[in-house]
Scaffold this motif. Structure first.
Motif: not given
Length: 390
Positions: A22-29
């Motif tokens: 599962v990949f996340f953009n840091l700013s979306d967390l």
């Protein structure tokens, strides 16, 4: 009693090489999870569905194997001459912890694609058609990785005819180069020796090659443990006694490599080091039923990840294999025939893989400028992942 609704977080589920995560953009967390710590770990554990005493991760995105219990956090790079910072978390299945001590080489193949598609790479550096060079800063081990991502009509191209053993369907080829792959935790050979004698109480004494390249790895001769090097997953993973023996060897190897201060620490550092067995080339039938001819490979290698024999080969371990094969006198080099080489094709449970590395000895210290392999990657699903609020 009123319960809070679930929260949803933008996420992308991707395959990279023979792994999924599962990949996340840091700013979306959520803000609390944008920095390392308990809040981040708790969130990612819940996303994946760990800890799960049933070992299935049914209530999460994990796939109940080390290859599919993974998370990735990406952001615009904080480093000069890099495009994206890549942080990898290996999520334990039945325990409440995430191991941040190493990289995932397989998922590295998906990092460039995600970074381009999510605006983390400056558009001025992207061709309309051709290969986009994505400069990745691997934040776990503080190393540079270069991915060549195919672009068609300004979009990441994921489809193609490149076949990767361990992955059922073909896709576009992504070349990944690991620059100066000696792991960030120390010298390429932490003991200063290409071969060491590892004493493991109640298990035995073994010749080993202890190497920091791609990921810290302990190489042993398969024959010293009673194996042929042609084993498939069921030959090892169905025997708890064998797995316990490998884990004991791994713990003692980690101690000798200076990665831990006492054997107890190995329990909370499951991702690294890896342990692998090597054997001279010999034909076998892979897990898919494909016949691997002896003439098609230089050496057989089997590696364990998170306490189980891997179904194919971890990308970072493939870097360690390529590096060790290029260094005369290592167990991998000896098993591969003992000659000088800049590339090696090895057999693994799912088939074969060719990897390249060129070694140079400077002031009695071995160096490898880069190790190169080809993988593939594909977006499986994108949108939001949902988890219950605390």
């Amino acid at each position: 009693m009123a319960f809070k609704p679930q929260i949803k977080i933008p996420a992308t589920y991707m395959r990279g090489g023979t792994s999924k995560g599962v990949f996340f953009n840091l700013s979306d967390l959520p803000v609390a999870a944008q920095v390392p710590g308990a809040a981040r770990d708790a969130l990612l554990l819940r996303v994946i569905g760990s800890p799960d005493p049933y070992g299935k991760q049914t209530d999460g995105m994990g796939g109940a194997t080390s290859s599919t219990s993974k998370t990735v956090i990406l952001s615009k790079s904080t480093q000069t001459d890099h495009d994206v910072d890549y942080l990898f978390g290996q999520v334990a299945i039945d325990k409440p912890f995430i191991d941040w001590s190493g990289n995932c080489g397989n998922l590295t193949a998906a990092v460039g694609s995600f970074a381009i598609s999510n605006g983390l790479v400056d558009k001025g550096r992207l061709p309309e058609n051709g290969l986009a060079t994505v400069r990745i800063w691997q934040a776990n081990i503080k190393k540079t990785i270069i991915a060549q991502v195919p672009i068609t009509n300004g979009q990441v191209q994921e489809t193609g005819d490149f076949e990767l053993d361990g992955v059922t369907f073909p896709a576009a080829e992504v070349e990944v180069a690991f620059v100066d792959p000696a792991d960030g935790e120390g010298a390429m050979f932490p003991t200063g020796n290409i071969i060491d004698r590892l004493v493991v109480p109640e298990v035995g004494e073994f010749n080993v090659t202890l190497i920091n390249a791609g990921i810290p790895t302990i190489f042993l001769n398969a024959s010293d443990l009673g194996f042929t090097g042609c084993e498939l997953q069921d030959d090892i993973n169905n025997d708890d006694a064998i797995l316990a023996r490998f884990e004991t060897i791994r713990a003692h190897g980690a101690l000798k490599m200076g990665l831990i201060n006492d054997l107890e620490e190995a329990k909370s550092r499951q991702h690294t080091p890896k342990v692998a067995i090597v054997a001279p080339a010999k034909g076998y039938v892979s897990s898919s039923g494909k016949v691997i001819e002896q003439s098609a490979i230089d050496v057989n290698v089997r590696a364990l990840s998170m306490g189980k024999l891997h179904h194919a080969m971890m990308g970072t371990a493939a870097v360690a294999i390529a590096t060790a094969a290029a260094i005369p006198g290592s167990l991998v080099n000896i098993a591969a025939g003992g000659k000088e080489r800049t590339a090696v094709t090895f057999g693994h449970p799912s088939g074969t893989l060719k990897v390249g590395a060129q070694a140079l000895c400077v002031d009695e210290q071995w160096q490898v400028e880069r190790a190169i392999m080809s993988r593939s990657a594909r977006v499986l699903m994108e949108g939001w992942v949902r988890i219950p609020q605390e």
